[in-house]
Scaffold this active site. Structure first.
Site, PDB file in Angstrom:
ATOM      1  N   ASP A 111       0.519  -1.508   0.088  1.00 28.61           N
ATOM      2  CA  ASP A 111      -0.071   0.281  -0.104  1.00 28.61           C
ATOM      3  C   ASP A 111       1.206   1.338   0.487  1.00 28.61           C
ATOM      4  O   ASP A 111       0.505   2.542  -0.224  1.00 28.61           O
ATOM      5  CB  ASP A 111      -1.358   0.070   1.134  1.00 28.61           C
ATOM      6  CG  ASP A 111      -2.043   0.704   1.540  1.00 28.61           C
ATOM      7  OD1 ASP A 111      -2.599   1.230   0.072  1.00 28.61           O
ATOM      8  OD2 ASP A 111      -2.465   1.004   2.128  1.00 28.61           O
ATOM      9  N   SER A 115      -6.800   5.600  -0.525  1.00 33.21           N
ATOM     10  CA  SER A 115      -7.375   4.551  -1.336  1.00 33.21           C
ATOM     11  C   SER A 115      -9.013   4.293  -1.044  1.00 33.21           C
ATOM     12  O   SER A 115      -9.645   3.616  -0.080  1.00 33.21           O
ATOM     13  CB  SER A 115      -6.560   3.345  -0.591  1.00 33.21           C
ATOM     14  OG  SER A 115      -4.601   3.878  -0.109  1.00 33.21           O
ATOM     15  N   GLN A 146      -4.437  -0.634  -7.427  1.00 26.56           N
ATOM     16  CA  GLN A 146      -5.067   0.446  -7.093  1.00 26.56           C
ATOM     17  C   GLN A 146      -6.022   1.082  -7.274  1.00 26.56           C
ATOM     18  O   GLN A 146      -4.592   2.511  -8.193  1.00 26.56           O
ATOM     19  CB  GLN A 146      -4.238   0.922  -5.550  1.00 26.56           C
ATOM     20  CG  GLN A 146      -5.139   1.523  -3.954  1.00 26.56           C
ATOM     21  CD  GLN A 146      -4.111   1.798  -3.098  1.00 26.56           C
ATOM     22  OE1 GLN A 146      -3.623   3.139  -3.622  1.00 26.56           O
ATOM     23  NE2 GLN A 146      -3.850   1.548  -2.454  1.00 26.56           N
TER      24      GLN A 146
END
Length: 287
Positions: A205, A229, A279
């Protein structure tokens, strides 16, 4: 302190079993004000792995971030055993905090088997030993920054990052939407493949959606930019260790409608492609 920080992270990802399909993870403040998304990903994967035959390995994870997590409260993970087939197992995971879901995820597992193979080539970049380590901000400069930035930039991390093309995120300039970053855990951990996958989920991440900000000369620290996110996908391809250098290669093909898309490929130093990521994130200009 390095080994202490790594041990704290390993303990954070080792969720506590409350019932057969119910687990609890603690939260940790790494300076982001809300729970770091990678923590929820890593704990969700760790919980799901506890419900699967050890001979089956996680090969894909897909998750939606629904709400910001509270760093001062634990997170409960409810795992649904969706299917156990002859070769594959599927699990659905809901992360719950204060009675509300903060993440919905699906994770697939497979019994390892042989088959056709091909992979993308690793980009030609300097080795980590040829890149200078990141320098911490001097205390006097850190003290001049807003409290939120002080918390983020002043926290010692269990991962070391070395940027092939460093950027001053406090004073970003416009550049093409791709980057390459070497990273590794700063102390060795055991040989558990499940643990290494959970640690990689945590680290995956970092820097991903930030790649979509590069063409616009902004960063997470820009005062009038809201970033979060929205979802996260992670595929595991081949064995790896997170306490050895890995190259994270990012690109962002598009940004629109206050959303940016970023993709990543993770290689070992000898060029094996071990994982891929994608993402989409919120990138909203306020005011």
């Amino acid at each position: 302190m390095t080994e202490t920080h790594v041990r704290e992270l390993v303990d954070l990802l080792e969720v506590e079993r409350l019932e057969d399909n119910l687990f609890r993870g603690q939260s940790r403040d790494i300076g982001t004000h809300f729970v770091f998304g990678g923590q929820v990903l890593g704990q969700a994967l760790s919980a799901a792995q506890r419900t699967v035959d050890p001979a089956r390995e996680a090969h894909s994870l897909h998750a939606y971030f629904l709400r910001a997590g509270d760093i001062n409260a634990p997170i409960v993970y409810s795992v649904e055993r969706a299917r156990d087939g002859g070769t594959f197992s599927a699990r659905r995971v809901v992360a719950i905090q204060h009675g509300q879901p903060i993440l919905n995820g699906s994770i697939s597992f497979q019994v390892p088997e042989t088959g056709f193979e091909h992979q993308s080539s690793m980009p030609e970049v300097p080795m980590p030993e040829d890149i200078s380590p990141m320098q911490a901000l001097p205390p006097e400069q850190l003290a001049k920054l807003p409290e939120k930035l002080q918390r983020w930039l002043g926290v010692d991390a269990p991962f070391e990052f070395r940027h092939v093309w460093p950027q001053d995120k406090l004073h970003p300039v416009k550049r093409p939407p791709y980057q390459h970053i070497w990273f590794r855990l700063t102390a060795p951990v055991g040989d558990s493949a499940d643990l290494h996958r959970s640690l990689l989920a945590y680290a995956s991440d970092f820097n991903l959606i930030g790649t979509a900000t590069l063409p616009h000369g902004i960063s997470y620290y820009t005062h009038n930019v809201q970033m979060a996110s929205l979802d996260h996908a992670l595929w595991f391809h081949r064995p790896f260790r997170v306490d050895e250098w890995l190259l994270y290669s990012f690109d962002s093909p598009t940004a629109q409608s206050a959303r940016g898309l970023a993709r990543g490929q993770i290689f070992t130093r000898d060029g094996r492609l071990v994982a891929s990521t994608a993402q989409e994130g919120l990138i909203r200009l306020r005011g």
